[in-house]
Design a protein around this motif. Structure first.
Motif, PDB file in Angstrom:
ATOM      1  N   MET A 130       0.806  -1.214   0.000  1.00 54.79           N
ATOM      2  CA  MET A 130       0.000   0.000   0.000  1.00 54.79           C
ATOM      3  C   MET A 130       0.843   1.271   0.000  1.00 54.79           C
ATOM      4  O   MET A 130       0.317   2.376  -0.143  1.00 54.79           O
ATOM      5  CB  MET A 130      -0.920   0.026   1.226  1.00 54.79           C
ATOM      6  N   THR A 138      -2.585   5.441  -1.745  1.00 59.59           N
ATOM      7  CA  THR A 138      -2.900   4.066  -2.149  1.00 59.59           C
ATOM      8  C   THR A 138      -4.069   3.504  -1.364  1.00 59.59           C
ATOM      9  O   THR A 138      -4.957   2.864  -1.934  1.00 59.59           O
ATOM     10  CB  THR A 138      -1.661   3.166  -1.970  1.00 59.59           C
ATOM     11  N   THR A 139      -4.097   3.702  -0.050  1.00 60.11           N
ATOM     12  CA  THR A 139      -5.196   3.148   0.744  1.00 60.11           C
ATOM     13  C   THR A 139      -6.528   3.804   0.391  1.00 60.11           C
ATOM     14  O   THR A 139      -7.543   3.125   0.265  1.00 60.11           O
ATOM     15  CB  THR A 139      -4.913   3.317   2.243  1.00 60.11           C
ATOM     16  N   ARG A 406      -1.064  -3.282  -5.883  1.00 59.11           N
ATOM     17  CA  ARG A 406      -2.328  -2.652  -5.486  1.00 59.11           C
ATOM     18  C   ARG A 406      -3.416  -2.803  -6.548  1.00 59.11           C
ATOM     19  O   ARG A 406      -4.597  -2.764  -6.224  1.00 59.11           O
ATOM     20  CB  ARG A 406      -2.106  -1.175  -5.175  1.00 59.11           C
TER      21      ARG A 406
END
Length: 474
Positions: A130, A138-139, A406
């Protein structure tokens, strides 16, 4: 959420341990980096709400359709990093809860699901990936929309089972829709889930059609918003021009074969860059549970050999040095004299065979007598294929090859859910639960007997286990 099912000490201990693990992980290993640092500079230049609106409008026109994600990404980068760490810890813990809850509602039992889902998300999920474009970026763009997808899936399962939807769940549904729809392919996944729920309710003539039907329309409109975004096309052209100039020279078939090979390249390579090892472990666990289920259920040598074949194919996938995991690996592989043969024949063929065998194994593992059992097995196959389809569809964009693990998040979540289901089908979940169960004993002057044995012998046969004589004649 109804937490009455989590009243037992064992469940609370597991949830507390998962929360503590993610909390320590966030406090020690995460910080603002990469895109987060760029967003901080943009946040400092903004002037109030009007500046935020202008920024979101410009992002939609020139870069991305993920407006809600962009909004929260900027808000959290403008706050102390501890705020994001606490929030993301709760969301990561809720992923474990949601996977467990889906299995519990679907199987109408509590046996071992929480422990298995905790093991899958803590041990097998490549959470450390992440950070590849910044922890917050990213999260918010991947993990949070995928969590919203899990919640919408739980909602559909509850509606199909006829369980009442409370007002609090409806409010959480609005938040889940906002986040799940902000990622274009997770939005498409959610649309398939809602449409499948509507179809199932119509086929079996059950109540509760209004919520899934409304969510289907909302997710369809959200997907149209994502598809019509001019920024997505501009970003793809910009990335192809600057990083992969020969991208447009590939045909559609070549793009498809690279997408398939790139997807399985990450799932089948043990010593892979960053999150690849855990992705391999998750796929390997899925194949192992399929083998156990098929062996226990059918006791057929032919089916056992058929389910062993994926392991051989995984080995063969590792016998080539051509990789599809990033733009740089692709550009390096383009110079190989055997690139055309490997790309067009070897790895794509193995990827198609792996897909077919995995689907056959899932169908056999979940197949039960009756029409409902066959439909349930097909639903398990559809979960895997939908997750796989999100990553293969992303393979048609050259930006995905710079995005690492991801972009696999929908596929990895699908495999995590299937692993939890297969733990039930294979009996591992029940075994894990019985390992920590204590049998109550009563003690008399001669022996110690299990309480259930004492009751059964006393009431069924009329014998007293203490005196070893008949109760009636004593």
């Amino acid at each position: 959420m109804n937490f009455k099912a989590f009243s037992s000490r064992s469940d609370l201990r597991v949830l507390a341990a998962v929360f503590l693990y993610f909390l320590v992980f966030h406090l020690t290993l995460t910080s603002f980096n990469r895109d987060d640092l760029s967003n901080i500079k943009i946040w400092e230049r903004m002037q109030g709400i009007e500046g935020m609106i202008d920024y979101l409008r410009e992002r939609y026109s020139t870069w991305s359709s993920r407006t809600i994600a962009d909004l929260f990404m900027m808000l959290f980068t403008g706050m102390p990093v501890l705020v994001w760490k606490i929030t993301d810890t709760f969301i990561a813990t809720s992923v474990v809860y949601l996977i467990c809850k889906i299995a519990r509602v679907l199987y109408s039992t509590n046996t071992g699901f929480l422990k298995v889902s905790a093991l899958v998300m803590v041990v097998l999920y490549p959470f450390f990936d992440m950070k590849t474009s910044g922890w917050v970026a990213t999260t918010v763009n991947y993990l949070w929309p995928a969590t919203g997808l899990l919640y919408l899936s739980l909602l559909c399962v509850r509606i199909f089972k006829g369980i009442r939807i409370t007002l609090g769940m409806k409010i959480i549904t609005i938040i889940a829709v906002l986040f799940a729809g902000t990622h274009e392919l997770i939005c498409a996944y959610a649309l398939i889930v809602e449409f499948s729920c509507v179809a199932a309710l119509l086929i079996y003539r059950r109540n509760g059609l209004s919520i899934p039907l409304a969510l289907t329309l909302v997710m369809g409109a959200y997907l149209a918003y994502d598809a019509l975004c001019p920024g997505n096309a501009i970003r793809n052209i910009s990335t192809a021009t600057t990083q992969f100039p020969s991208w447009d020279s590939f045909s559609t078939v070549e793009h498809l074969t690279m997408a398939f090979a790139g997807t399985y390249d990450r799932l089948t390579s043990l010593g892979f860059y960053r999150g690849g090892a855990q992705s391999f472990m998750m796929y390997f666990t899925l194949l192992s549970l399929i083998l156990i289920c098929v062996h226990r259920r059918y006791r057929s040598r032919f089916l056992d050999l058929l389910m062993v074949l994926p392991f051989l194919l995984v080995y063969l996938m590792n016998q080539t040095d051509v990789r599809f995991w990033s733009i740089w690996a692709l550009m390096e592989a383009m110079g190989s004299e055997h690139m055309g043969q490997l790309r067009m024949v070897y790895q794509p063929a193995l990827s198609v065979l792996l897909t077919a065998l995995t689907c056959v194994g899932l169908y056999l593992s979940f197949l039960k007598p009756g029409r409902l059992g066959a439909i349930g097995a097909l639903c398990a196959v559809m979960v895997f294929l939908t997750g796989l389809g999100t990553r293969v569809a992303l393979g048609f964009s050259c930006t995905v090859y710079a995005s690492n693990t991801r972009t696999y998040i929908a596929l990895l979540f699908s495999m995590a859910v299937l692993i939890v289901f297969l733990s039930r089908e294979s009996g591992i979940a029940g075994l894990l639960e019985r390992t920590y169960q204590k049998t109550p004993y009563i003690r008399d002057r001669r022996h110690s007997y299990p309480k259930r044995h004492y009751r059964s012998s006393y009431h069924r046969y009329g014998h007293n286990p203490v005196t070893r004589g008949s109760v009636k004649n004593s």
